[in-house]
Design a protein around this motif. Sequence first.
Motif, mmCIF file in Angstrom:
data_model
loop_
_atom_site.group_PDB
_atom_site.id
_atom_site.type_symbol
_atom_site.label_atom_id
_atom_site.label_comp_id
_atom_site.label_asym_id
_atom_site.label_seq_id
_atom_site.Cartn_x
_atom_site.Cartn_y
_atom_site.Cartn_z
ATOM 1 N N VAL A 1 0.857 -1.180 0.000
ATOM 2 C CA VAL A 1 0.000 0.000 0.000
ATOM 3 C C VAL A 1 0.895 1.232 0.000
ATOM 4 N N LYS A 2 0.719 2.107 -0.985
ATOM 5 C CA LYS A 2 1.476 3.353 -1.050
ATOM 6 C C LYS A 2 0.871 4.356 -0.071
ATOM 7 N N VAL A 3 1.727 5.003 0.696
ATOM 8 C CA VAL A 3 1.291 6.046 1.618
ATOM 9 C C VAL A 3 1.837 7.366 1.104
ATOM 10 N N PHE A 4 0.949 8.202 0.583
ATOM 11 C CA PHE A 4 1.334 9.471 -0.020
ATOM 12 C C PHE A 4 1.448 10.574 1.040
ATOM 13 N N PRO A 5 2.083 11.709 0.698
ATOM 14 C CA PRO A 5 2.131 12.841 1.640
ATOM 15 C C PRO A 5 0.730 13.248 2.071
ATOM 16 N N GLY A 6 0.587 13.526 3.362
ATOM 17 C CA GLY A 6 -0.707 13.924 3.885
ATOM 18 C C GLY A 6 -1.631 12.772 4.173
ATOM 19 N N GLU A 7 -1.131 11.529 4.144
ATOM 20 C CA GLU A 7 -1.968 10.358 4.368
ATOM 21 C C GLU A 7 -1.410 9.498 5.497
ATOM 22 N N HIS A 8 -2.253 8.561 5.959
ATOM 23 C CA HIS A 8 -1.779 7.499 6.836
ATOM 24 C C HIS A 8 -2.588 6.255 6.516
ATOM 25 N N HIS A 9 -2.029 5.108 6.875
ATOM 26 C CA HIS A 9 -2.718 3.838 6.644
ATOM 27 C C HIS A 9 -2.424 2.911 7.807
ATOM 28 N N VAL A 10 -3.475 2.292 8.344
ATOM 29 C CA VAL A 10 -3.355 1.334 9.445
ATOM 30 C C VAL A 10 -3.928 0.012 8.992
ATOM 31 N N THR A 11 -3.267 -1.075 9.365
ATOM 32 C CA THR A 11 -3.699 -2.394 8.917
ATOM 33 C C THR A 11 -3.472 -3.440 9.997
ATOM 34 N N ALA A 12 -4.275 -4.487 9.935
ATOM 35 C CA ALA A 12 -4.073 -5.650 10.799
ATOM 36 C C ALA A 12 -3.725 -6.870 9.964
ATOM 37 N N SER A 13 -3.460 -6.666 8.676
ATOM 38 C CA SER A 13 -3.140 -7.773 7.780
ATOM 39 C C SER A 13 -1.667 -7.738 7.408
ATOM 40 N N ASN A 14 -1.242 -8.708 6.602
ATOM 41 C CA ASN A 14 0.164 -8.794 6.199
ATOM 42 C C ASN A 14 0.437 -7.905 4.989
ATOM 43 N N GLU A 15 0.181 -6.623 5.143
ATOM 44 C CA GLU A 15 0.462 -5.667 4.080
ATOM 45 C C GLU A 15 1.826 -5.032 4.306
ATOM 46 N N MET A 16 2.419 -4.564 3.205
ATOM 47 C CA MET A 16 3.658 -3.809 3.257
ATOM 48 C C MET A 16 3.324 -2.359 2.915
ATOM 49 N N LEU A 17 3.684 -1.432 3.779
ATOM 50 C CA LEU A 17 3.411 -0.018 3.552
ATOM 51 C C LEU A 17 4.665 0.630 2.979
ATOM 52 N N LEU B 1 1.363 -6.767 20.183
ATOM 53 C CA LEU B 1 0.552 -7.816 20.795
ATOM 54 C C LEU B 1 -0.653 -8.174 19.927
ATOM 55 N N ILE B 2 -1.338 -7.155 19.377
ATOM 56 C CA ILE B 2 -2.536 -7.414 18.581
ATOM 57 C C ILE B 2 -2.270 -7.380 17.085
ATOM 58 N N GLY B 3 -1.042 -6.998 16.685
ATOM 59 C CA GLY B 3 -0.683 -7.030 15.276
ATOM 60 C C GLY B 3 -1.300 -5.936 14.436
ATOM 61 N N VAL B 4 -1.603 -4.785 15.039
ATOM 62 C CA VAL B 4 -2.149 -3.646 14.316
ATOM 63 C C VAL B 4 -1.080 -2.564 14.248
ATOM 64 N N GLY B 5 -0.845 -2.026 13.053
ATOM 65 C CA GLY B 5 0.152 -0.980 12.906
ATOM 66 C C GLY B 5 -0.087 -0.155 11.677
ATOM 67 N N GLY B 6 0.633 0.957 11.566
ATOM 68 C CA GLY B 6 0.441 1.822 10.408
ATOM 69 C C GLY B 6 1.569 2.809 10.232
ATOM 70 N N MET B 7 1.432 3.586 9.179
ATOM 71 C CA MET B 7 2.434 4.574 8.789
ATOM 72 C C MET B 7 1.732 5.874 8.418
ATOM 73 N N ASN B 8 2.351 7.006 8.754
ATOM 74 C CA ASN B 8 1.885 8.291 8.237
ATOM 75 C C ASN B 8 2.987 8.933 7.399
ATOM 76 N N HIS B 9 2.688 10.099 6.832
ATOM 77 C CA HIS B 9 3.649 10.806 5.980
ATOM 78 C C HIS B 9 3.277 12.282 6.055
ATOM 79 N N PHE B 10 4.052 13.060 6.819
ATOM 80 C CA PHE B 10 3.713 14.479 6.955
ATOM 81 C C PHE B 10 4.812 15.377 6.412
ATOM 82 N N MET B 11 4.388 16.601 6.038
ATOM 83 C CA MET B 11 5.246 17.509 5.293
ATOM 84 C C MET B 11 5.773 18.686 6.103
ATOM 85 N N LEU B 12 5.024 19.116 7.101
ATOM 86 C CA LEU B 12 5.372 20.289 7.898
ATOM 87 C C LEU B 12 5.210 19.960 9.373
#
Length: 214
Positions: A38-54, A70-81
Amino acid sequence: MTGRHHHRQRRATHDAAIADHGVNSRRYRDPRFEEIAVKVFPGEHHVTASNEMLVTILGSCVSACIRDPLIGVGGMNHFMLPESNGGAWDGVSSSMRYGNVAMERLINDILSRGGARERLEVKVFGGGNVMKSSANIGHRNAEFVEDYLCAENLKITAAHLRGTLPRRIHYFPATGKVLLLELRHAEEQAVFSSEANYKSKVQSDPVAGSVELF
């Protein structure tokens, strides 16, 4: 519960909807890793509980990679300022370009899916001064995310911040693994232009060069 944390909880459902909006157009099968990416663009975030690659590319921007192991939930954001005092720039999703909004929404989204603050594993990347400028926005972004996490009593378990080169990040929330590739100087202008246009191009070309693991 503090007012700040209460404000996060009230926005949890809405933030999750923002994160999932349009995600299908950013998802693809990566044959190198044999993973759904999953592509994470500027100004976005993505959270997943599956075997995705961000996946994202960072110039002066910063990404936080956060998960509850412990629960296998995680995500990534991308901020500019670094920070917005007003809370909005041009609508809710666009305000995600600010670090304080992006960090609150990512953390809040993980907590709303059952995560616990005391278990959060935090890794941060980016903040390079990729273009010569007196503003030093990249290093300001790096300083912001360090100060923010310190104020929130969230320990940074891995970091690769500042410097002068753009970075390509592959994050696996299921395991917490991060692959980082510093890009060549020749690619700096393309990354800078992408960030300036509020976009980022994540190529599916084979990863070349030295890859660091976090």
